[in-house]
Design an enzyme around this catalytic site. Structure first.
Site, PDB file in Angstrom:
ATOM      1  N   GLN A  74       9.191  -5.571  -5.510  1.00 16.59           N
ATOM      2  CA  GLN A  74       8.535  -4.341  -5.926  1.00 16.59           C
ATOM      3  C   GLN A  74       9.478  -3.147  -5.859  1.00 16.59           C
ATOM      4  OE1 GLN A  74       5.364  -3.944  -2.987  1.00 16.59           O
ATOM      5  NE2 GLN A  74       6.754  -4.701  -1.432  1.00 16.59           N
ATOM      6  N   ASP A 130      -3.329  -6.505   7.063  1.00 14.20           N
ATOM      7  CA  ASP A 130      -3.173  -5.252   6.321  1.00 14.20           C
ATOM      8  C   ASP A 130      -2.500  -5.580   4.988  1.00 14.20           C
ATOM      9  OD1 ASP A 130      -2.809  -2.694   5.432  1.00 14.20           O
ATOM     10  OD2 ASP A 130      -1.246  -2.183   6.874  1.00 14.20           O
ATOM     11  N   SER A 176      -2.427  -5.959   0.519  1.00 17.68           N
ATOM     12  CA  SER A 176      -2.761  -5.281  -0.726  1.00 17.68           C
ATOM     13  C   SER A 176      -3.982  -5.953  -1.342  1.00 17.68           C
ATOM     14  CB  SER A 176      -1.574  -5.308  -1.686  1.00 17.68           C
ATOM     15  OG  SER A 176      -1.155  -6.637  -1.914  1.00 17.68           O
ATOM     16  N   TYR A 183      -6.711   8.435  -0.080  1.00 14.30           N
ATOM     17  CA  TYR A 183      -7.188   7.252  -0.783  1.00 14.30           C
ATOM     18  C   TYR A 183      -8.227   7.670  -1.820  1.00 14.30           C
ATOM     19  CZ  TYR A 183      -8.526   2.446  -1.714  1.00 14.30           C
ATOM     20  OH  TYR A 183      -8.755   1.257  -2.348  1.00 14.30           O
TER      21      TYR A 183
END
Length: 366
Positions: free
Chosen positions: A86, A210, A212, A291
């Site tokens: 990424q 935790d 994605s 968020y």
């Protein structure tokens, strides 16, 4: 229809239906194809909120028509690189401090990273009577790991993340980057699902995932599975349960209830956790301004709820952490219960009647 505009360089990404626009005013101009809804909101943002439109990182959610962005400073990114998996960057905001961005998606900001990471960690840790051995899956930024290490009961933490470059970047750029130096930590740059599958049965007291999102949505409504889908699968949940001890606790990222597809996921993942042997699975809510919709949550799953510490014991353990100079800034013991108090329509949807049309359509709540 689509609108053609001459504008600054922009990279569009998709994250669980959140179409992300990363603007860089230092880049050369390029001709772009931009959805008109994004354009209108972006122009309104520039006119009403920023007299000098500059760099910004923003997300547009096509499912809800929601858009938000954070204005960045004109400084060059502190870090820009491409790992094997990424794009990684660390940028600056006057209001939110340093921001970690992966593939154009905001992962955390210095201003409000405490809310998400403390709540991913402490409700789970305080739900176990003596959390000595902990596994952290994902969380390459290291913040969850740093919160786990605040608990003096912890003797060993395995941290597994696929992208070692994210870890290296966060070591260098964030204040909690020293977490991996703790002698109790063993870092594994590896696939999280494979690691859990091969873990010894009963080897962990707490597992915190935790990760994605497991899927995303195209603007045409097509659902696209992402690599992390395996971390939400039946098989993975079975391995998670097996890797935990008899009173083990599992906490994992569970999206926002303000987006219908996410809410469907919450219901699905909760049922999946119960089906593999967890005795309860409760959705906890977190307030976090960076968020989309300002809210995200986690599912806290327990194999033996009756062994969980009572309120007095949790308060005592928390005060010990504070006394060691490891205080939290968002979490407090009251949230051990109050975080699970949800709006009525959300509670009904998750726990009572998942098929209720009145819950699925927010306009029916009025």
């Amino acid at each position: 229809t689509e609108l053609h505009l001459q504008t600054t360089a922009q990279h569009n990404h998709s994250f669980n239906g959140h179409h992300v626009n990363y603007h860089n005013s230092d880049s050369s101009n390029k001709m772009l194809r931009i959805h008109p809804i994004i354009v209108v909101v972006a122009l309104c943002h520039a006119t009403l909120a920023s007299p000098k439109p500059g760099n910004s990182a923003g997300e547009y959610i096509s499912e809800t028509g929601f858009y938000q962005s954070i204005t960045l400073t004109d400084d060059k990114p502190l870090c820009e690189m491409r790992s094997d998996f990424q794009d990684i960057s660390v940028v600056n905001s006057e209001h939110y401090g340093k921001i970690l961005v992966l593939d154009g998606v905001i992962q955390l900001t210095e201003k409000d990273a405490d809310s998400y990471n403390e709540m991913m960690t402490h409700p789970a840790m305080f739900s176990h009577p003596n959390p000595k051995r902990v596994l952290v899956v994902g969380g390459g930024d290291g913040y969850v790991l740093s919160e786990v290490l605040k608990h003096p009961e912890v003797e060993h933490v395995d941290h597994v993340d696929l992208d070692g470059d994210v870890i290296d970047v966060c070591r260098d750029h964030f204040s909690w980057g020293h977490a991996w130096d703790d002698k109790r930590v063993k870092l594994h740059v590896a696939d999280g699902a494979a690691f859990v599958k091969n873990a010894t049965a009963g080897s962990y007291d707490v597992i915190i995932q935790d990760s994605s999102d497991p899927y995303t949505w195209e603007e045409n409504g097509e659902k696209i599975d992402l690599p992390s889908k395996t971390l939400y699968s039946d098989e993975h949940f079975v391995h998670i349960s097996r890797a935990l001890g008899s009173n083990g606790v599992f906490s994992f990222q569970a999206e926002t209830f303000n987006i219908e597809s996410d809410l469907e996921g919450i219901v699905e993942w909760r049922n999946r956790a119960l089906s593999v042997g967890f005795k309860d699975a409760r959705y906890g809510s977190i307030s976090i301004s960076s968020y989309p919709t300002g809210q995200i949550g986690f599912l806290l799953c327990r194999k033996s709820p009756q062994t969980a510490p009572d309120t007095a014991e949790i308060a005592s353990r928390y005060q010990r952490i504070v006394g060691l100079g490891r205080a939290t800034s968002y979490y407090q013991p009251k949230l051990q219960e109050s975080a699970f108090s949800l709006p009525l329509w959300v509670e009904r949807r998750i726990y009572e009647d998942p098929s209720s049309s009145s819950c699925a359509d927010p306009t029916q709540r009025f």
